[in-house]
Design an enzyme around this catalytic site. Structure first.
Site, PDB file in Angstrom:
ATOM      1  N   HIS A  27      63.273  27.224  34.837  1.00 24.23           N
ATOM      2  CA  HIS A  27      63.179  26.793  36.301  1.00 24.23           C
ATOM      3  C   HIS A  27      62.882  25.484  35.867  1.00 24.23           C
ATOM      4  CE1 HIS A  27      62.275  31.065  37.099  1.00 24.23           C
ATOM      5  NE2 HIS A  27      62.724  30.636  38.313  1.00 24.23           N
ATOM      6  N   HIS A  34      70.397  32.804  36.915  1.00 22.44           N
ATOM      7  CA  HIS A  34      69.599  34.149  36.327  1.00 22.44           C
ATOM      8  C   HIS A  34      69.134  35.178  37.721  1.00 22.44           C
ATOM      9  CE1 HIS A  34      66.782  31.164  38.053  1.00 22.44           C
ATOM     10  NE2 HIS A  34      65.888  32.288  37.989  1.00 22.44           N
ATOM     11  N   CYS A  69      58.984  37.904  45.356  1.00 20.84           N
ATOM     12  CA  CYS A  69      59.662  37.679  43.944  1.00 20.84           C
ATOM     13  C   CYS A  69      59.342  38.006  43.019  1.00 20.84           C
ATOM     14  CB  CYS A  69      60.237  36.290  44.556  1.00 20.84           C
ATOM     15  SG  CYS A  69      60.315  36.073  45.864  1.00 20.84           S
ATOM     16  N   HIS A  71      61.864  39.008  38.892  1.00 24.55           N
ATOM     17  CA  HIS A  71      62.695  38.479  37.343  1.00 24.55           C
ATOM     18  C   HIS A  71      62.310  40.363  37.040  1.00 24.55           C
ATOM     19  CE1 HIS A  71      61.921  34.524  38.278  1.00 24.55           C
ATOM     20  NE2 HIS A  71      63.041  34.698  37.913  1.00 24.55           N
ATOM     21  N   GLU A  89      51.643  40.954  41.013  1.00 27.49           N
ATOM     22  CA  GLU A  89      50.701  39.933  41.962  1.00 27.49           C
ATOM     23  C   GLU A  89      49.866  39.936  42.797  1.00 27.49           C
ATOM     24  OE1 GLU A  89      54.309  37.019  44.946  1.00 27.49           O
ATOM     25  OE2 GLU A  89      55.145  37.496  42.486  1.00 27.49           O
ATOM     26  N   GLU A 116      65.740  26.685  41.958  1.00 27.25           N
ATOM     27  CA  GLU A 116      66.050  27.644  41.801  1.00 27.25           C
ATOM     28  C   GLU A 116      67.513  28.457  41.772  1.00 27.25           C
ATOM     29  OE1 GLU A 116      63.946  30.399  41.086  1.00 27.25           O
ATOM     30  OE2 GLU A 116      62.434  30.252  41.466  1.00 27.25           O
ATOM     31  N   GLU A 118      70.003  31.661  41.503  1.00 29.13           N
ATOM     32  CA  GLU A 118      69.621  33.025  41.193  1.00 29.13           C
ATOM     33  C   GLU A 118      70.455  33.918  42.019  1.00 29.13           C
ATOM     34  OE1 GLU A 118      64.292  33.404  40.778  1.00 29.13           O
ATOM     35  OE2 GLU A 118      65.422  33.640  42.837  1.00 29.13           O
TER      36      GLU A 118
END
Length: 190
Positions: A27, A34, A69, A71, A89, A116, A118
């Site tokens: 980032h 990604h 959100c 990954h 989270e 970002e 993605e």
């Protein structure tokens, strides 16, 4: 004790895996494409959980966004990653997790120049437990009616994450068009 380095999955333009990189390195102003995911969590009354990103977050600190959100780790099943991140989270257990936008992709640059970039499948889920967010992730949260969220995003898009402003017209096309948000979905994603 060695510190764990979180890795993200790097992708080519066709969405094929081409490697991994430490999350802390992707980032930047030159963010590589990604793999990520977004999740919209609902309660039993049909309200959506929106969260305000903690001020200490690297990207879009302090803005409102979808529930959470994340990954997926290399070789991690996407549904497992969604459940893992909900717990990490928000202290939240999910049920009825459903993939709703499998091909969502976007690229956006924040005010600090951090990008970002993605391929970010979008999920919808139902909260099975109360929310107990980690303060380093979430500054505050609210349960809101989607029909109220859409005009708020349309009138103050700067207060919301770019991925949320792009996802809402795809998830609620009739409401978004009425609120004037539908044009956001036409913005090129890459």
């Amino acid at each position: 004790m060695p510190q764990h380095t979180e890795l993200v999955v790097l992708l080519d333009d066709d969405g094929e895996t081409i490697g991994t990189a430490p999350k802390a390195t992707v980032h930047t102003r030159d963010t590589a494409l990604h793999l990520a995911f977004s999740c919209h969590v609902f309660d039993a009354e049909g309200r959506i959980l929106v969260t305000r990103r903690a001020i200490g977050k690297l990207t879009w600190p302090g803005v409102w966004t979808n529930s959470f959100c994340g990954h997926p780790a290399p070789d991690e099943d996407m549904l497992e990653a969604v459940h893992r991140r909900a717990e990490q989270e928000l202290g939240l257990t999910l049920e009825s997790v459903e993939l709703v936008l499998p091909d969502f992709r976007y690229r956006a640059t924040d005010a600090a120049g951090v990008v970002e970039n993605e391929i970010c499948p979008v999920f919808r889920a139902v909260a099975a437990t109360p929310v107990d967010p980690r303060p380093e992730e979430v500054g505050e949260y609210q349960w809101v009616d989607p029909e109220q969220l859409i005009p708020a995003v349309a009138h103050t898009p700067w207060a919301f994450s770019p991925w949320l402003t792009l996802q809402l017209p795809l998830l609620y096309p009739e409401h978004a068009a009425h609120a004037g948000l539908a044009d956001a979905a036409a913005v090129p994603a890459a």
